[in-house]
Design a protein around this motif. Structure first.
Motif, PDB file in Angstrom:
ATOM      1  N   ARG A 152       0.920  -1.374  -0.034  1.00  0.00           N
ATOM      2  CA  ARG A 152       0.043   0.041   0.008  1.00  0.00           C
ATOM      3  C   ARG A 152       0.904   1.314  -0.067  1.00  0.00           C
ATOM      4  NH1 ARG A 152      -4.060   1.264   4.249  1.00  0.00           N
ATOM      5  NH2 ARG A 152      -4.746   2.690   2.936  1.00  0.00           N
ATOM      6  N   LEU A 153       0.442   2.323  -0.755  1.00  0.00           N
ATOM      7  CA  LEU A 153       1.089   3.414  -0.398  1.00  0.00           C
ATOM      8  C   LEU A 153       0.266   4.161   0.801  1.00  0.00           C
ATOM      9  CD1 LEU A 153       2.924   5.968  -1.410  1.00  0.00           C
ATOM     10  CD2 LEU A 153       0.566   6.633  -2.654  1.00  0.00           C
ATOM     11  N   ARG A 154       1.368   4.461   1.697  1.00  0.00           N
ATOM     12  CA  ARG A 154       0.692   4.883   3.086  1.00  0.00           C
ATOM     13  C   ARG A 154       1.073   6.305   3.361  1.00  0.00           C
ATOM     14  NH1 ARG A 154      -1.160   1.568   7.780  1.00  0.00           N
ATOM     15  NH2 ARG A 154      -2.945   3.152   8.309  1.00  0.00           N
ATOM     16  N   GLN A 155       2.243   6.734   2.898  1.00  0.00           N
ATOM     17  CA  GLN A 155       2.527   8.248   3.363  1.00  0.00           C
ATOM     18  C   GLN A 155       3.441   8.762   2.314  1.00  0.00           C
ATOM     19  OE1 GLN A 155       3.369   8.320   7.586  1.00  0.00           O
ATOM     20  NE2 GLN A 155       4.830  10.157   7.375  1.00  0.00           N
ATOM     21  N   VAL A 206      -9.255  13.417   8.037  1.00  0.00           N
ATOM     22  CA  VAL A 206     -10.466  14.087   7.052  1.00  0.00           C
ATOM     23  C   VAL A 206     -10.405  13.174   6.187  1.00  0.00           C
ATOM     24  CG1 VAL A 206      -9.478  16.353   7.714  1.00  0.00           C
ATOM     25  CG2 VAL A 206      -8.572  15.454   5.657  1.00  0.00           C
ATOM     26  N   PRO A 207     -11.681  13.125   5.433  1.00  0.00           N
ATOM     27  CA  PRO A 207     -11.935  12.327   4.334  1.00  0.00           C
ATOM     28  C   PRO A 207     -11.077  12.592   3.144  1.00  0.00           C
ATOM     29  CG  PRO A 207     -13.841  13.112   5.171  1.00  0.00           C
ATOM     30  CD  PRO A 207     -12.734  14.177   5.727  1.00  0.00           C
ATOM     31  N   GLY A 208     -10.507  11.565   2.446  1.00  0.00           N
ATOM     32  CA  GLY A 208      -9.788  11.728   1.352  1.00  0.00           C
ATOM     33  C   GLY A 208      -8.652  10.248   1.237  1.00  0.00           C
ATOM     34  N   ARG A 209      -7.904  10.423   0.317  1.00  0.00           N
ATOM     35  CA  ARG A 209      -6.833   9.402   0.200  1.00  0.00           C
ATOM     36  C   ARG A 209      -5.671   9.996  -0.802  1.00  0.00           C
ATOM     37  NH1 ARG A 209      -7.783   5.619  -4.255  1.00  0.00           N
ATOM     38  NH2 ARG A 209      -9.602   6.218  -5.333  1.00  0.00           N
ATOM     39  N   LEU A 210      -4.710   9.151  -0.701  1.00  0.00           N
ATOM     40  CA  LEU A 210      -3.727   9.351  -1.620  1.00  0.00           C
ATOM     41  C   LEU A 210      -3.848   8.448  -2.723  1.00  0.00           C
ATOM     42  CD1 LEU A 210      -0.701   9.501   0.774  1.00  0.00           C
ATOM     43  CD2 LEU A 210      -1.787  11.366  -0.202  1.00  0.00           C
ATOM     44  N   VAL A 211      -3.944   8.785  -3.947  1.00  0.00           N
ATOM     45  CA  VAL A 211      -4.276   8.058  -5.200  1.00  0.00           C
ATOM     46  C   VAL A 211      -3.148   7.635  -5.825  1.00  0.00           C
ATOM     47  CG1 VAL A 211      -5.703   8.021  -7.200  1.00  0.00           C
ATOM     48  CG2 VAL A 211      -6.531   9.176  -5.370  1.00  0.00           C
ATOM     49  N   SER A 212      -1.949   8.527  -6.074  1.00  0.00           N
ATOM     50  CA  SER A 212      -0.909   8.212  -6.758  1.00  0.00           C
ATOM     51  C   SER A 212       0.365   9.058  -6.446  1.00  0.00           C
ATOM     52  CB  SER A 212      -0.950   8.418  -8.331  1.00  0.00           C
ATOM     53  OG  SER A 212      -1.474  10.011  -8.602  1.00  0.00           O
ATOM     54  N   ALA A 213       1.276   8.639  -7.023  1.00  0.00           N
ATOM     55  CA  ALA A 213       2.598   9.447  -7.109  1.00  0.00           C
ATOM     56  C   ALA A 213       3.442   9.381  -8.251  1.00  0.00           C
ATOM     57  CB  ALA A 213       3.624   8.920  -5.878  1.00  0.00           C
ATOM     58  N   ALA A 214       3.947  10.440  -8.726  1.00  0.00           N
ATOM     59  CA  ALA A 214       4.375  10.542 -10.060  1.00  0.00           C
ATOM     60  C   ALA A 214       6.065  10.573  -9.689  1.00  0.00           C
ATOM     61  CB  ALA A 214       4.085  11.553 -10.912  1.00  0.00           C
ATOM     62  N   MET A 215       6.795   9.711 -10.456  1.00  0.00           N
ATOM     63  CA  MET A 215       8.522   9.865 -10.434  1.00  0.00           C
ATOM     64  C   MET A 215       8.878  10.498 -11.749  1.00  0.00           C
ATOM     65  SD  MET A 215       9.479   9.051  -7.521  1.00  0.00           S
ATOM     66  CE  MET A 215      10.977   9.212  -7.998  1.00  0.00           C
ATOM     67  N   LEU A 231      -0.437  -0.409  -7.139  1.00  0.00           N
ATOM     68  CA  LEU A 231      -0.358  -1.013  -5.668  1.00  0.00           C
ATOM     69  C   LEU A 231      -1.699  -1.383  -5.233  1.00  0.00           C
ATOM     70  CD1 LEU A 231       1.568   2.204  -4.238  1.00  0.00           C
ATOM     71  CD2 LEU A 231       2.577  -0.178  -5.013  1.00  0.00           C
ATOM     72  N   GLU A 232      -1.912  -1.803  -4.017  1.00  0.00           N
ATOM     73  CA  GLU A 232      -3.114  -2.207  -3.518  1.00  0.00           C
ATOM     74  C   GLU A 232      -4.236  -1.076  -3.736  1.00  0.00           C
ATOM     75  OE1 GLU A 232      -5.184  -3.690   0.713  1.00  0.00           O
ATOM     76  OE2 GLU A 232      -3.268  -4.187   0.223  1.00  0.00           O
ATOM     77  N   ASP A 233      -3.813  -0.025  -3.574  1.00  0.00           N
ATOM     78  CA  ASP A 233      -4.810   1.106  -3.515  1.00  0.00           C
ATOM     79  C   ASP A 233      -4.265   2.526  -3.958  1.00  0.00           C
ATOM     80  OD1 ASP A 233      -2.687   1.788  -1.814  1.00  0.00           O
ATOM     81  OD2 ASP A 233      -3.738   2.448  -0.208  1.00  0.00           O
ATOM     82  N   ALA A 234      -3.293   2.120  -4.900  1.00  0.00           N
ATOM     83  CA  ALA A 234      -2.737   3.368  -5.520  1.00  0.00           C
ATOM     84  C   ALA A 234      -1.848   3.165  -6.687  1.00  0.00           C
ATOM     85  CB  ALA A 234      -1.960   4.311  -4.627  1.00  0.00           C
ATOM     86  N   ALA A 235      -1.265   4.043  -7.361  1.00  0.00           N
ATOM     87  CA  ALA A 235      -0.463   3.828  -8.501  1.00  0.00           C
ATOM     88  C   ALA A 235       0.669   4.573  -8.371  1.00  0.00           C
ATOM     89  CB  ALA A 235      -0.952   4.102  -9.820  1.00  0.00           C
TER      90      ALA A 235
END
Length: 239
Positions: free
Chosen positions: A5-8, A148-157, A184-188
């Motif tokens: 998972r992308l956690r932080q 708060v409501p929301g989530r990390l969806v992706s990171a770009a390298m 990933l399980e919850d992000a890209a």
């Protein structure tokens, strides 16, 4: 082992005012100030977004790695923290790849390893195993009250060699590259061409995106469509 998972995601900034500004911009809850980061010559603020986290670190010592990072490339994306359910297997895999582990910790509730950015490429990568899986020591003891409501969806390298960097991250994390994307399980994690290797953009979801964009303009930040330039990082607000 399931996909990580992308956690932080972590931004290195010059001042703590940037951390306060991030909280104001995204209307985040009260941040956690982690005294443990003094070991790295830092002060920080950690904000909870759903059960994921945005962190701003500020170097307080000339010897801090984050100080050298900012002096070299400016403020920007500094670190990506992934959660795994089998850290021992991942440690064995990166050791076999010759990727140095520059910091390791094993506590009752979490184990973690930081991978050397010169070896993994692009950023400091931390891979952590939380016990239980829904917990997160680095968010502080009250993060569930402050999220708060929301989530990390992706990171770009960004990198001059997106195929090579994607392959190296994929092998380290036990994933397969799909057209320069690691799912990933919850992000890209997206790898794209750029002149300098860096963690360039964070994709995130907040239910009040239009208000955030308006607030960014009022704060004098650069806004391009749905992306806000903040402390060297593109914050992309996704639908």
């Amino acid at each position: 082992m399931t996909a990580p998972r992308l956690r932080q995601l972590v931004i290195a900034a010059e001042t703590l005012e940037a951390a306060d500004q991030l909280g104001e911009l995204l209307e985040l809850g009260a941040p956690f100030v982690d005294p443990g980061v003094k070991e790295f010559g830092l002060e920080n603020r950690v904000y909870a977004l759903g059960d994921q986290f945005l962190e701003v670190v500020v170097p307080m010592a000339d010897s801090a790695p984050a100080r050298r990072f900012i002096d070299r490339v400016g403020e920007g994306g500094y670190m990506a923290i992934f959660q795994t359910d089998d850290l021992n297997a991942l440690r064995a895999r990166v050791d076999g790849m010759g990727i140095r582990r520059v910091w390791n910790i094993d506590l009752p509730d979490i184990s973690a390893s930081h991978l050397h950015p010169a070896d993994i490429g692009g950023a400091i990568v931390s891979v952590d195993e939380a016990r239980p899986a829904g917990s997160w020591r680095w968010g502080g003891p009250a993060w569930r009250d402050n999220t708060v409501p929301g989530r990390l969806v992706s990171a770009a390298m960004e990198t001059p060699d997106p195929d090579g960097l994607a392959a190296r991250w994929a092998l380290a994390l036990g994933l397969t590259v799909d057209e320069r994307v690691l799912y990933l399980e919850d992000a890209a994690i997206v790898f794209r061409e750029g002149p300098v290797e860096k963690l360039a953009a964070f994709g995130l979801y907040r239910p009040d995106a239009e208000a955030i964009l308006s607030r960014a303009e009022a704060m004098g930040l650069d806004v391009d469509g749905r992306e806000i330039r903040f402390a060297g990082v593109g914050l992309s607000l996704l639908e």
